[in-house]
Write an enzyme that holds these catalytic residues in place. Sequence first.
Site, PDB file in Angstrom:
ATOM      1  CB  SER A  90       7.338 -26.085 -22.913  1.00  0.00           C
ATOM      2  OG  SER A  90       8.597 -25.463 -22.969  1.00  0.00           O
ATOM      3  CB  THR A 192       3.269 -24.051 -25.663  1.00  0.00           C
ATOM      4  OG1 THR A 192       3.692 -23.636 -24.372  1.00  0.00           O
ATOM      5  CG2 THR A 192       1.754 -24.184 -25.687  1.00  0.00           C
ATOM      6  CB  THR A 210       1.623 -24.619 -21.976  1.00  0.00           C
ATOM      7  OG1 THR A 210       2.963 -24.141 -21.839  1.00  0.00           O
ATOM      8  CG2 THR A 210       0.713 -23.753 -21.124  1.00  0.00           C
ATOM      9  NE  ARG A 220       2.567 -16.484 -17.204  1.00  0.00           N
ATOM     10  CZ  ARG A 220       2.623 -17.150 -18.364  1.00  0.00           C
ATOM     11  NH1 ARG A 220       2.425 -18.442 -18.400  1.00  0.00           N
ATOM     12  NH2 ARG A 220       2.863 -16.507 -19.482  1.00  0.00           N
ATOM     13  CB  THR A 243       3.852 -21.462 -29.064  1.00  0.00           C
ATOM     14  OG1 THR A 243       4.876 -21.798 -28.117  1.00  0.00           O
ATOM     15  CG2 THR A 243       4.512 -21.112 -30.375  1.00  0.00           C
ATOM     16  N   GLY A 244       4.503 -19.034 -27.102  1.00  0.00           N
ATOM     17  CA  GLY A 244       5.327 -17.871 -26.791  1.00  0.00           C
ATOM     18  C   GLY A 244       4.874 -17.188 -25.519  1.00  0.00           C
TER      19      GLY A 244
HETATM   20  C1  SD4 Z   1       2.465 -19.320 -21.716  1.00  0.00           C
HETATM   21  N1  SD4 Z   1       2.239 -19.514 -24.088  1.00  0.00           N
HETATM   22  O1  SD4 Z   1       2.203 -19.841 -20.673  1.00  0.00           O
HETATM   23  C2  SD4 Z   1       2.747 -20.174 -22.929  1.00  0.00           C
HETATM   24  C3  SD4 Z   1       4.213 -20.423 -22.961  1.00  0.00           C
HETATM   25  C4  SD4 Z   1       4.704 -21.137 -24.148  1.00  0.00           C
HETATM   26  O2  SD4 Z   1       6.151 -22.706 -24.914  1.00  0.00           O
HETATM   27  O3  SD4 Z   1       4.227 -21.023 -25.243  1.00  0.00           O
HETATM   28  N2  SD4 Z   1       5.713 -21.951 -23.947  1.00  0.00           N
HETATM   29  O4  SD4 Z   1       2.587 -18.091 -21.830  1.00  0.00           O
END
Ligand code: SD4
Length: 332
Positions: A90, A192, A210, A220, A243-244
Site C-alpha cells: 500500500s 497506508t 501511500t 485517482r 488510513t482507509g
Molecule cells: C487512499 N487513504 O488513497 C488511502 C488508502 C489507504 O491503506 O489508506 N490505504 O485513499
Amino acid sequence: MKRRNFLKNSGVATAGVLSTPFLTSCKANEEEKKSILKGHTETIKPIVICTWDFHNASAKAWEVLSSGASALDAVEQGVKVEEDDVNNQSVGRGGRPDRDGRVTLDACIMDKDGNCGAVLAMQHIANPISVARKVMEDTPHVMLAGKGAEQFAYEKGFEKMDLLTEQSKKEWLEWKKTSRYEPIINIENHDTIGMLAIDKNGNIAGGCTTSGMAYKMAGRVGDSPIIGAGLFVDNEVGGATATGVGEEVVRTVGSFLIVELMRQGKSPQEACEEGIRRIIAKNKGKLDFQIGFIAINKKGETGGYCIHPGFTYRTYSGKGHDNNPSKSFLKP
Ligand code: SD4
C-alpha cells in the site's frame, strides 16, 4: 503569602491556566519556577505514533528523535521505511498499481510552522515523502502532481525506478480477470502509513504516504496527500492522520476536523471518535469500508478510532513501544 500558597488558594494551579508572565513577575527561585511549569505543562516527548503495526518505521522515527533531531526528520525517515519495504503493498515500491498497471504514489508532509508539501499520483520515484519535503522546502508551492512532480524529483536528484514488483504485478493480472475494470472498495488491505511525532523541543510534525486504493482509476488521488484530509498538524494543538478509503476522509476533511476538535478541548481519542461519527452520519448506514484515524495532542496524549475492528496504531515514547488495538465503531 508564600507563592505556593497563593497558587493553591487562588485556584490558578488547578485551573491549569498558569501563565509565563505571571511566573516572571513573581520572585520565585528558578527551581521553583521550573517545577511549577513542569507540573502544568508536562508533555510526553519525544514521542512518535503511526497507523498500523509498523514496528520498523516507528523504531526508525524513535531513533531519529532520540538523536535529538526534529520531528520533521523523524516522520520523513520513519515513513520511508515503509516506502522502501516491497512487502508493504500500500506504500512506495511494491505498492498495488492502478487498474492500468501503473504504480502512482501520493504523499504529504507538514511541519511545526504550518509549512507543507505534497506529491500526487507520481510515478517511478520510490520515496514520495522526500519529494514532498522538497516541494515544501524548495518551491513556492504546496502540491505537485503527476509528470510535474516526477520531473521535479529528477531535478532534485531522485532516481527513476520501476515500482511494480513481480508480486504486485501477479496480483493485478489476477484481479484483471474478473474485475470488469472496476476499482475495489474494500475493508482489508489498507496499510497506508500516517505518522505524527513530537520532538524534544515539543514541536510537532507529520507525514503520510501511500500507493492509494488498489486498482484505482488512472489519476485517482485519495486523502493521503491532501493537507487537512489525510494529515494535519497545528503545533499549538496537535496532529491527526488517516488510513482507509480516502474519498470518505476528504468529504469530511477528517484530519483538520480532528485537530480543530482537539483545539476545542476534546482529547485525541474523543476527537478521533467524532471524526468517524461524522463519516458514518454522511453515509447513512452504508459502512462497507474502513477508515482509521490517529491523533496526538501537544501534551503527547494519543488516540485512535476506526469503523471496522482490526485497525491498530503504534506509539513509541519513553514509556515504551506498543502496538495499540484501536477502538472501533462496529464491534467485533
Ligand atoms: C487512499 N487513504 O488513497 C488511502 C488508502 C489507504 O491503506 O489508506 N490505504 O485513499
